[in-house]
Scaffold this motif. Structure first.
Motif, PDB file in Angstrom:
ATOM      1  N   PRO A  44      -1.701   7.935   5.395  1.00  0.00           N
ATOM      2  CA  PRO A  44      -0.246   8.058   5.389  1.00  0.00           C
ATOM      3  C   PRO A  44       0.431   7.122   6.364  1.00  0.00           C
ATOM      4  CG  PRO A  44      -1.289  10.225   5.391  1.00  0.00           C
ATOM      5  CD  PRO A  44      -2.379   9.219   5.623  1.00  0.00           C
ATOM      6  N   ASN A  45      -0.217   6.806   7.483  1.00  0.00           N
ATOM      7  CA  ASN A  45       0.402   5.937   8.468  1.00  0.00           C
ATOM      8  C   ASN A  45      -0.287   4.586   8.508  1.00  0.00           C
ATOM      9  OD1 ASN A  45      -1.986   6.848   9.463  1.00  0.00           O
ATOM     10  ND2 ASN A  45      -1.232   7.405  11.505  1.00  0.00           N
ATOM     11  N   ALA A  46      -0.801   4.133   7.353  1.00  0.00           N
ATOM     12  CA  ALA A  46      -1.490   2.851   7.316  1.00  0.00           C
ATOM     13  C   ALA A  46      -0.526   1.737   7.660  1.00  0.00           C
ATOM     14  CB  ALA A  46      -2.073   2.622   5.932  1.00  0.00           C
ATOM     15  N   PRO A  47      -0.939   0.741   8.438  1.00  0.00           N
ATOM     16  CA  PRO A  47      -0.040  -0.335   8.827  1.00  0.00           C
ATOM     17  C   PRO A  47       0.291  -1.222   7.642  1.00  0.00           C
ATOM     18  CG  PRO A  47      -2.253  -0.825   9.552  1.00  0.00           C
ATOM     19  CD  PRO A  47      -2.300   0.551   8.977  1.00  0.00           C
ATOM     20  N   ASN A  48       1.528  -1.647   7.550  1.00  0.00           N
ATOM     21  CA  ASN A  48       1.955  -2.595   6.542  1.00  0.00           C
ATOM     22  C   ASN A  48       2.086  -3.947   7.223  1.00  0.00           C
ATOM     23  OD1 ASN A  48       2.744  -1.172   3.873  1.00  0.00           O
ATOM     24  ND2 ASN A  48       3.468   0.177   5.496  1.00  0.00           N
ATOM     25  N   THR A  49       1.055  -4.685   7.222  1.00  0.00           N
ATOM     26  CA  THR A  49       1.089  -5.988   7.853  1.00  0.00           C
ATOM     27  C   THR A  49       1.952  -6.929   7.033  1.00  0.00           C
ATOM     28  OG1 THR A  49      -0.907  -6.570   6.659  1.00  0.00           O
ATOM     29  CG2 THR A  49      -1.177  -5.688   8.871  1.00  0.00           C
ATOM     30  N   PRO A  50       2.454  -8.026   7.638  1.00  0.00           N
ATOM     31  CA  PRO A  50       3.357  -8.906   6.904  1.00  0.00           C
ATOM     32  C   PRO A  50       2.759  -9.493   5.641  1.00  0.00           C
ATOM     33  CG  PRO A  50       3.474  -9.329   9.266  1.00  0.00           C
ATOM     34  CD  PRO A  50       2.329  -8.384   9.056  1.00  0.00           C
ATOM     35  N   ASN A  51       1.427  -9.636   5.579  1.00  0.00           N
ATOM     36  CA  ASN A  51       0.842 -10.217   4.374  1.00  0.00           C
ATOM     37  C   ASN A  51       0.547  -9.170   3.299  1.00  0.00           C
ATOM     38  OD1 ASN A  51      -1.185  -8.928   5.687  1.00  0.00           O
ATOM     39  ND2 ASN A  51      -2.684 -10.582   5.536  1.00  0.00           N
ATOM     40  N   ALA A  52       0.839  -7.883   3.551  1.00  0.00           N
ATOM     41  CA  ALA A  52       0.691  -6.853   2.537  1.00  0.00           C
ATOM     42  C   ALA A  52       1.933  -6.860   1.661  1.00  0.00           C
ATOM     43  CB  ALA A  52       0.498  -5.486   3.187  1.00  0.00           C
ATOM     44  N   ARG A  53       1.745  -6.965   0.377  1.00  0.00           N
ATOM     45  CA  ARG A  53       2.866  -7.047  -0.549  1.00  0.00           C
ATOM     46  C   ARG A  53       3.386  -5.663  -0.878  1.00  0.00           C
ATOM     47  NH1 ARG A  53       3.051 -11.276  -5.227  1.00  0.00           N
ATOM     48  NH2 ARG A  53       5.218 -10.701  -4.819  1.00  0.00           N
ATOM     49  N   ARG A  54       4.683  -5.617  -1.125  1.00  0.00           N
ATOM     50  CA  ARG A  54       5.337  -4.377  -1.555  1.00  0.00           C
ATOM     51  C   ARG A  54       5.996  -4.643  -2.898  1.00  0.00           C
ATOM     52  NH1 ARG A  54       9.544  -3.918   2.802  1.00  0.00           N
ATOM     53  NH2 ARG A  54       9.347  -6.173   2.648  1.00  0.00           N
ATOM     54  N   ALA A  55       5.927  -3.664  -3.773  1.00  0.00           N
ATOM     55  CA  ALA A  55       6.455  -3.875  -5.118  1.00  0.00           C
ATOM     56  C   ALA A  55       6.920  -2.556  -5.711  1.00  0.00           C
ATOM     57  CB  ALA A  55       5.398  -4.513  -6.023  1.00  0.00           C
ATOM     58  N   ILE A  56       7.853  -2.677  -6.654  1.00  0.00           N
ATOM     59  CA  ILE A  56       8.343  -1.542  -7.449  1.00  0.00           C
ATOM     60  C   ILE A  56       8.054  -1.860  -8.905  1.00  0.00           C
ATOM     61  CG2 ILE A  56      10.336  -0.160  -8.125  1.00  0.00           C
ATOM     62  CD1 ILE A  56      11.662  -0.943  -5.489  1.00  0.00           C
ATOM     63  N   LEU A  57       7.299  -0.980  -9.560  1.00  0.00           N
ATOM     64  CA  LEU A  57       7.018  -1.102 -10.984  1.00  0.00           C
ATOM     65  C   LEU A  57       7.818  -0.033 -11.722  1.00  0.00           C
ATOM     66  CD1 LEU A  57       3.145  -1.728 -11.163  1.00  0.00           C
ATOM     67  CD2 LEU A  57       4.988  -3.351 -11.587  1.00  0.00           C
ATOM     68  N   VAL A  58       8.744  -0.456 -12.549  1.00  0.00           N
ATOM     69  CA  VAL A  58       9.619   0.457 -13.282  1.00  0.00           C
ATOM     70  C   VAL A  58       9.090   0.619 -14.700  1.00  0.00           C
ATOM     71  CG1 VAL A  58      11.970   0.901 -14.078  1.00  0.00           C
ATOM     72  CG2 VAL A  58      11.584  -0.275 -11.901  1.00  0.00           C
ATOM     73  N   ILE A  59       8.960   1.872 -15.151  1.00  0.00           N
ATOM     74  CA  ILE A  59       8.582   2.173 -16.535  1.00  0.00           C
ATOM     75  C   ILE A  59       9.777   2.871 -17.179  1.00  0.00           C
ATOM     76  CG2 ILE A  59       6.945   3.297 -18.067  1.00  0.00           C
ATOM     77  CD1 ILE A  59       4.919   3.310 -15.850  1.00  0.00           C
ATOM     78  N   THR A  60      10.349   2.229 -18.185  1.00  0.00           N
ATOM     79  CA  THR A  60      11.540   2.768 -18.834  1.00  0.00           C
ATOM     80  C   THR A  60      11.462   2.511 -20.329  1.00  0.00           C
ATOM     81  OG1 THR A  60      13.963   2.725 -18.830  1.00  0.00           O
ATOM     82  CG2 THR A  60      12.820   0.639 -18.475  1.00  0.00           C
ATOM     83  N   ASP A  61      12.402   3.094 -21.045  1.00  0.00           N
ATOM     84  CA  ASP A  61      12.431   2.920 -22.497  1.00  0.00           C
ATOM     85  C   ASP A  61      13.658   2.148 -22.957  1.00  0.00           C
ATOM     86  OD1 ASP A  61      14.289   4.819 -21.914  1.00  0.00           O
ATOM     87  OD2 ASP A  61      13.863   6.081 -23.636  1.00  0.00           O
ATOM     88  N   GLY A  62      14.359   1.506 -22.064  1.00  0.00           N
ATOM     89  CA  GLY A  62      15.505   0.728 -22.498  1.00  0.00           C
ATOM     90  C   GLY A  62      16.467   0.453 -21.370  1.00  0.00           C
ATOM     91  N   ALA A  63      17.683   0.086 -21.736  1.00  0.00           N
ATOM     92  CA  ALA A  63      18.706  -0.276 -20.772  1.00  0.00           C
ATOM     93  C   ALA A  63      19.239   0.965 -20.070  1.00  0.00           C
ATOM     94  CB  ALA A  63      19.838  -1.021 -21.470  1.00  0.00           C
ATOM     95  N   PRO A  64      19.733   0.832 -18.843  1.00  0.00           N
ATOM     96  CA  PRO A  64      20.311   1.990 -18.143  1.00  0.00           C
ATOM     97  C   PRO A  64      21.603   2.444 -18.800  1.00  0.00           C
ATOM     98  CG  PRO A  64      20.685  -0.025 -16.890  1.00  0.00           C
ATOM     99  CD  PRO A  64      19.763  -0.385 -18.014  1.00  0.00           C
ATOM    100  N   SER A  65      21.891   3.733 -18.667  1.00  0.00           N
ATOM    101  CA  SER A  65      23.118   4.306 -19.228  1.00  0.00           C
ATOM    102  C   SER A  65      23.410   5.597 -18.499  1.00  0.00           C
ATOM    103  CB  SER A  65      22.971   4.564 -20.732  1.00  0.00           C
ATOM    104  OG  SER A  65      21.959   5.533 -20.968  1.00  0.00           O
TER     105      SER A  65
END
Length: 673
Positions: free
Chosen positions: A580-601
């Motif tokens: 839970p408290n693992a270090p996020n070093t500067p070379n560790a990448r962060r990303a958001i993967l969105v799963i959706t079925d279409g445009a927002p509304s």
């Protein structure tokens, strides 16, 4: 045409003189002679077989000849037009202007409306909107033939002043007025959309009933998205219009059909969209409608005025979206801005987002789940049983560990490893922090050196699931998109965690900008055990998709986790990526993967570009903070909007939801390159 109009005027005038309308004193005489007047009018236009009769009206008659309101109040009876007669409430017969409009409207249907079109399993709201458009169509056709009667029908809609309400009855009246008098500006988005679409079809030469079916279904769907409640018991029409019995043919046993439809809805878990996927049968000639199992919807209302109330009452709420179950305790509240693309302005604190952690989310017990499954099996027949679906999902879950990430996750690179216990050069930043710690009287971190080395690139990925109502739609194999999303996310979490990466699974949905819910289903560092699986499986899909606010909150969570101070440990080997408290070093990448079925509304947004541009701005802000954003869209029709939000290389279109886990793993692997 003028000759016909003059004939209509002479017929009504002669009937007035013959009956002596102004000299009537007794209400019974008024009713009897008004019915005779209606008979004479219909007979003059060749419909003598349709006889008029009075029916009791619970609405009070306004004394002194005062105009009746345009809408009947609750409890007032409606005009009923059938092949055998025209039944008119007594309260309507007492008003001469309204009485003329009733005759004109009935004549419009008798001349231009095919009777007895099968209603099938269309919902009450869809039937009501289609009936409203049909009323407008035939009245306009009659006005073209007999302009005098057309003016009478138009005036009947504008009797009395009504507040511009947003309930279904008010919106229906506003749309009827806007179509009857195109110069009448309403200002409501839904009303103006319906009026413009109707005028566009009319100018294109649309004169048949079926020409307006698609428009009616679209408008009903929009009302469902707007969360407009259609209560059949309290739907009031303009007083001169009938109850649509002439237009539709309903099943003989409406109650039995209704119960069967509700059982089907329970087994399929269908969301209550306002539109109906079952198309209207061809009007010439009428043919029985036989919808498929995937097209079945909740039951229709009753076939005549006396039976319409109880049958429609059984359907109450069927046009309403399914409500999201209340969570046990309120969550933390955040406020986020929203981009207004027309004004070029970022409106601060525009969206209210409520976050619920894993502890606040429902977690059904094994006993409750087993009892629920047993109850479902006992109430559903063999064709509707969910056992095959459960077996398929069990096979998938048992194979979760078999999901392999592409080889891209094995790539490593040469790095200058900082904060090492020994090395060739001094880590200046670590040395400064150690000096500050000594001055502050705390134990400094002894890792103050840099050495060259190679290391597998680790990634912290937040999988963001679209939990809107459309995720309940089921494919031909019986699986809903929500099932696919949950399975893919859990399989990725298991595979990525085994490879040393950090994965979190969150979800969101919204009900206007004031109620955006963000659900942390599975957080970084949590064990992927049976409790986590049960928590994710227990989530339901409902409401709408306000993607921008959810992306801003996910970005804030990743940013806080990245910059939060980590705990000091005696041995560097005890730092593990999944802690839970693992270090996020500067070379560790962060990303958001969105799963959706279409445009927002969302239901409070009528500009289709608004939320797309807002999400695009939120994605640009996240990328500016070093957070990669990628989208997997399971709707090929939304490719333009998804490309606009995430860019040409920031999205994948998944045409087959069954391959969603594989496509998600590939997207995850690209983050490591």
């Amino acid at each position: 045409m003028r000759r016909l109009d003059e004939a209509a005027a002479r017929s009504m005038a002669s009937s007035d003189d013959a009956i002596g309308w102004g000299r009537l004193d007794m209400p019974d005489d008024v009713v009897a002679r008004a019915c005779a007047r209606l008979d004479m009018t219909l007979r003059a236009f060749g419909h003598g077989d349709v006889r008029a009769a009075a029916m009791a009206d619970t609405a009070a008659w306004v004394e002194g000849g005062a105009p009746a309101p345009a809408l009947a109040g609750d409890g007032a009876a409606n005009v009923v037009l059938t092949s055998g007669g025209l039944m008119v409430p007594e309260g309507v017969l007492h008003d001469q202007a309204l009485h003329r409009a009733v005759a004109a409207h009935a004549l419009a249907h008798l001349r231009h409306t095919p009777t007895g079109v099968p209603a099938g399993r269309m919902k009450a709201m869809t039937l009501a909107v289609l009936s409203l458009l049909e009323d407008a169509r035939v009245e306009r056709l009659l006005a073209a033939e007999l302009p005098g009667l057309g003016r009478c029908l138009e005036q009947a809609l504008f009797v009395g002043e009504s507040d511009p309400g947003l309930d279904f009855s008010s919106l229906a009246l506003r749309l009827a007025r806007a179509i009857a008098r195109p110069s009448h500006g309403d200002g409501n988005y839904w009303v103006e959309k319906g009026r413009e679409a109707f005028e566009r079809l009319w100018r294109a030469g649309a004169r048949r009933r079926e020409d307006y079916t698609a428009l009616g279904q679209m408008l009903a769907n929009d009302l469902g998205q707007m969360r407009v409640r259609m209560d059949p018991d309290h739907y009031v029409r303009p007083r001169h219009r009938d109850d649509d019995s002439w237009l539709w043919r309903h099943p003989a046993d409406a109650e039995q059909v209704l119960l069967a439809s509700q059982a089907q809805d329970t087994s399929a878990g269908e969301g209550a969209a306002a539109t109906d996927a079952t198309p209207v049968a061809p009007l010439e000639p009428p043919a029985p409608l036989e919808p498929s199992a995937a097209q079945e919807r909740r039951g229709p209302h009753a076939p005549n005025a006396r039976a319409v109330a109880p049958a429609l009452s059984a359907q109450r709420g069927t046009a309403e979206p399914r409500e999201r179950p209340e969570l046990p305790a309120p969550g933390r509240v955040f406020h986020y801005p929203e981009w207004h693309h027309r004004a070029g302005l970022l409106r601060e604190n525009w969206c209210r987002l409520e976050e619920f952690g894993p502890g606040a989310l429902p977690l059904p017990s094994a006993a409750a789940s087993a009892a629920s499954a047993a109850s479902a099996e006992s109430t559903r027949g063999p064709a509707q049983s969910s056992a095959p679906l459960q077996r398929k999902r069990s096979k998938k879950r048992s194979a979760m560990g078999a999901l392999r990430l592409p080889r891209a996750h094995d790539l490593d690179r040469a790095h200058r490893l900082r904060r090492q216990g020994e090395g060739e050069t001094l880590d200046i930043n670590a040395a400064i922090e150690a000096a500050v710690d000594r001055r502050g009287g705390t134990m400094p971190d002894p890792r103050m050196f840099i050495r060259p080395g190679r290391r597998v690139r680790s990634v912290s990925v937040l999988v963001l699931l679209d939990l809107s109502e459309s995720a309940n739609d089921r494919g031909q194999d019986g699986h809903s998109l929500l099932d696919r999303e949950r399975d893919a996310a859990l399989m990725l979490a298991a595979a990525a965690g085994a490879a040393g990466h950090r994965v979190a699974i969150h979800g969101f949905h919204s009900n206007t900008r004031q109620n955006v819910r963000y659900l942390r289903l599975f957080d970084f560092g949590q064990p992927l055990d049976a409790v986590a699986h049960a928590r994710i499986d227990a989530q339901q899909a409902a409401w709408s998709t306000r993607l921008g606010a959810a992306l801003r909150h996910a970005t804030a969570l990743l940013t806080v986790a990245h910059h939060a101070p980590t705990a000091r440990r005696a041995s560097p080997a005890r730092y593990t990526p999944n802690a839970p408290n693992a270090p996020n070093t500067p070379n560790a990448r962060r990303a958001i993967l969105v799963i959706t079925d279409g445009a927002p509304s969302d239901i409070d947004v009528h500009d289709s570009r608004h939320l797309v541009e807002d999400a695009r701005t939120a994605i640009a802000q996240a990328r500016g903070q070093g957070i990669a954003c990628h989208c997997l869209a399971v709707d090929g029709n939304a490719v333009d909007d998804v490309r606009r939000m995430f860019g040409p290389r920031g999205h994948d279109i998944v045409t087959d939801p069954a391959v969603l886990p594989v496509r998600l793993a590939r997207a995850f692997a690209r983050l490591l390159i």
